[in-house]
Design an enzyme around this catalytic site. Structure first.
Site, mmCIF file in Angstrom:
data_model
loop_
_atom_site.group_PDB
_atom_site.id
_atom_site.type_symbol
_atom_site.label_atom_id
_atom_site.label_comp_id
_atom_site.label_asym_id
_atom_site.label_seq_id
_atom_site.Cartn_x
_atom_site.Cartn_y
_atom_site.Cartn_z
ATOM 1 N N TYR A 1 -54.448 -3.035 -12.420
ATOM 2 C CA TYR A 1 -55.798 -2.703 -12.866
ATOM 3 C C TYR A 1 -56.781 -3.687 -12.221
ATOM 4 O O TYR A 1 -56.562 -4.908 -12.260
ATOM 5 C CB TYR A 1 -55.860 -2.777 -14.392
ATOM 6 C CG TYR A 1 -57.232 -2.466 -14.923
ATOM 7 C CD1 TYR A 1 -57.731 -1.174 -14.860
ATOM 8 C CD2 TYR A 1 -58.031 -3.456 -15.460
ATOM 9 C CE1 TYR A 1 -59.000 -0.880 -15.310
ATOM 10 C CE2 TYR A 1 -59.304 -3.173 -15.927
ATOM 11 C CZ TYR A 1 -59.776 -1.869 -15.850
ATOM 12 O OH TYR A 1 -61.031 -1.592 -16.298
ATOM 13 N N ASP B 1 -48.199 -4.585 -18.648
ATOM 14 C CA ASP B 1 -49.344 -3.773 -19.058
ATOM 15 C C ASP B 1 -48.829 -2.348 -19.239
ATOM 16 O O ASP B 1 -48.484 -1.670 -18.275
ATOM 17 C CB ASP B 1 -50.443 -3.842 -17.986
ATOM 18 C CG ASP B 1 -51.713 -3.085 -18.399
ATOM 19 O OD1 ASP B 1 -51.601 -2.130 -19.190
ATOM 20 O OD2 ASP B 1 -52.804 -3.447 -17.916
ATOM 21 N N ARG C 1 -63.699 -12.345 -38.632
ATOM 22 C CA ARG C 1 -63.174 -12.685 -37.300
ATOM 23 C C ARG C 1 -61.718 -13.105 -37.419
ATOM 24 O O ARG C 1 -60.883 -12.749 -36.608
ATOM 25 C CB ARG C 1 -64.012 -13.807 -36.646
ATOM 26 C CG ARG C 1 -63.344 -14.406 -35.403
ATOM 27 C CD ARG C 1 -64.298 -15.141 -34.481
ATOM 28 N NE ARG C 1 -65.232 -15.989 -35.194
ATOM 29 C CZ ARG C 1 -64.923 -17.163 -35.780
ATOM 30 N NH1 ARG C 1 -63.697 -17.639 -35.720
ATOM 31 N NH2 ARG C 1 -65.839 -17.840 -36.426
ATOM 32 N N LYS D 1 -57.536 3.794 -23.718
ATOM 33 C CA LYS D 1 -56.968 4.891 -22.939
ATOM 34 C C LYS D 1 -56.130 5.795 -23.841
ATOM 35 O O LYS D 1 -56.665 6.387 -24.755
ATOM 36 C CB LYS D 1 -56.189 4.309 -21.754
ATOM 37 C CG LYS D 1 -56.923 3.157 -21.033
ATOM 38 C CD LYS D 1 -58.195 3.595 -20.323
ATOM 39 C CE LYS D 1 -59.059 2.439 -19.826
ATOM 40 N NZ LYS D 1 -58.372 1.430 -19.020
HETATM 41 C C1 LIG Z 1 -58.583 0.123 -18.618
HETATM 42 C C2 LIG Z 1 -57.423 -0.732 -18.326
HETATM 43 C C3 LIG Z 1 -57.433 -2.092 -18.643
HETATM 44 C C4 LIG Z 1 -58.654 -2.784 -19.223
HETATM 45 O O1 LIG Z 1 -58.946 -2.307 -20.504
HETATM 46 P P1 LIG Z 1 -60.426 -2.229 -21.136
HETATM 47 O O2 LIG Z 1 -60.173 -1.643 -22.472
HETATM 48 O O3 LIG Z 1 -61.246 -1.370 -20.235
HETATM 49 O O4 LIG Z 1 -60.949 -3.619 -21.176
HETATM 50 C C5 LIG Z 1 -56.282 -2.828 -18.400
HETATM 51 N N1 LIG Z 1 -55.186 -2.251 -17.843
HETATM 52 C C6 LIG Z 1 -55.150 -0.953 -17.514
HETATM 53 C C7 LIG Z 1 -53.914 -0.387 -16.920
HETATM 54 C C8 LIG Z 1 -56.260 -0.148 -17.739
HETATM 55 O O5 LIG Z 1 -56.212 1.141 -17.392
#
Ligand SMILES: *Cc1c(COP(=O)(O)O)cnc(C)c1O
Length: 387
Positions: free
Chosen positions: A108, A180, A51, A205
């Protein structure tokens, strides 16, 4: 070997992926272990318990930091998590009761949800503003503001927020600026070079890129924030497993190749949709008439793989359309090699219905994959005819 002075594509392939010193294996191993042997109490090779630290995770953290422009000597670095939301929640856990957060509208859905439904209950003060207007952001910051949270391109409307202007507005109030960077990836946009203090990713993604792993990361140039994130990573424990880190690291090696193809295909798809009478509105920052086009051309290397549009026939036409494509799969998520189609109002953004972050019900979002663009356009043409 230091790859730090080298170009993006080279660092994507090599940082964190050097041959294994023990065996010469060209691909660094997956350290599938929870603990590490010690020679004597406290005498070890840098790892004690998984961890706290794992070499596969350290490899991914080094690679992602490098791609966002942070080298092994810092300042700051990269910290990986079990999901994008775990990375986001970690950033919010660095704030305390009474602190003020400004969130960009059209973020998001999960980011808004955790800020409003978890952290507000713990005393965080929250304002949501349309940051495509810098004036609105400047009016929202105040002396308690600790963090300005930018997402650009925005999700799902694909508006463009001025990163440099947002970071300046945050800093003028004594706050940090987070971006982000999931939609753009560091191949297209490097917020830290534009003045932001930290970048958050859902590596689920584009970074992973193959729709086969969930993960998240943050990269920061602020040493105190980096130390705090490391502390929280270990104290809270939302860590990714070694196999997931390895899959993500493998995906990142082709990020540049994939992003070029995503951008090329998305441009073809957006131009096709813009020319169809059944389509009322197309949002893609690469289109010359798009409201975000000029700003995107300044702060991004290209315009990304996401396209949004509204069919002329309203929400019923939108529902028929998303069910009628065959190459585009109806599914949530984005950023994989395969093309996806969805209706954010009822799928990815259902959690923000009835709030300030609500999205138009008839909006369709495409994650344009790396298939041949002719097949993608033909699939949409067939679906438009049928719907
Ligand atoms: C999918 C997404 C998240 C969250 O990520 P997870 O891996 O699903 O927890 C945050 N910001 C954006 C822009 C996203 O597309």
């Amino acid at each position: 070997m230091s790859f730090e002075g080298m170009d993006f594509e080279t660092r994507a392939v090599h940082v964190g992926s050097e041959p294994d010193p023990a065996t010469g294996a060209v691909i660094a191993p997956i350290y599938q272990t929870s603990t590490f042997a010690q020679e004597a109490v406290g005498e070890h090779k840098g790892y004690e318990y998984a961890r706290t630290g794992n070499p596969t995770r350290a490899n991914l953290e080094a690679c992602l930091a490098s791609l966002e422009g942070v080298g092994p000597e810092g300042p700051g670095g990269g910290v990986c998590f079990a999901s994008g939301m775990a990375a986001t929640a970690t950033v919010l856990q660095t704030l305390g009761p009474g602190d003020h957060l400004v969130l960009s509208a059209d973020v998001y859905g999960g980011t808004y949800r955790v800020a409003a439904r978890l952290f507000e209950g713990w005393g965080l003060r929250l304002d949501v503003v349309d940051m495509t207007s810098l004036d609105q952001l400047k009016q929202a910051v105040r002396s308690e503001t600790r963090l300005v949270w930018v997402e650009t391109p925005t999700n799902p409307l694909l508006g463009i927020v001025d990163i440099m202007g947002s970071a300046d507005a945050a800093h003028a109030a004594g706050a940090l600026c987070a971006v982000d960077n999931t939609f753009a990836t560091p191949f297209l946009q490097r917020p830290l070079e534009l003045g932001a203090d930290l970048v958050v990713h859902s590596s689920t993604k584009y970074l992973g890129g193959h729709s086969d792993v969930v993960g998240g990361a943050l990269v920061t140039t602020v040493p105190e924030l980096y130390e705090r994130a490391r502390f929280l990573q270990n104290a809270v424990g939302a860590v990714p497993g070694p196999m997931d880190c390895w899959l993500t690291l493998r995906g990142v090696k082709t990020l540049a190749l994939r992003m070029r193809a995503h951008c090329h295909n998305a441009m073809r798809v957006a131009a096709f949709l813009a020319g169809r009478p059944e389509v009322a509105e197309v949002r893609y920052p690469g289109l010359a008439g798009d409201p975000g086009h000029e700003l995107a051309a300044r702060q991004m290397a290209a315009f990304g793989g996401m396209v949004a549009f509204r069919p002329a026939g309203g929400v019923q036409a939108a529902k028929r359309l998303v069910a009628a494509t065959e190459v585009f799969t109806l599914a949530e998520s984005l950023g994989g090699v395969e093309s996806l189609i969805e209706l954010p109002g009822e799928m990815t953004h259902a959690s923000v219905a009835g709030t300030a972050a609500e999205v138009p019900a008839d909006l369709i979002r495409l994650s344009v994959g790396v298939e041949h663009p002719d097949d993608l356009v033909a699939d949409l043409a067939r679906a438009l005819d049928r719907a």
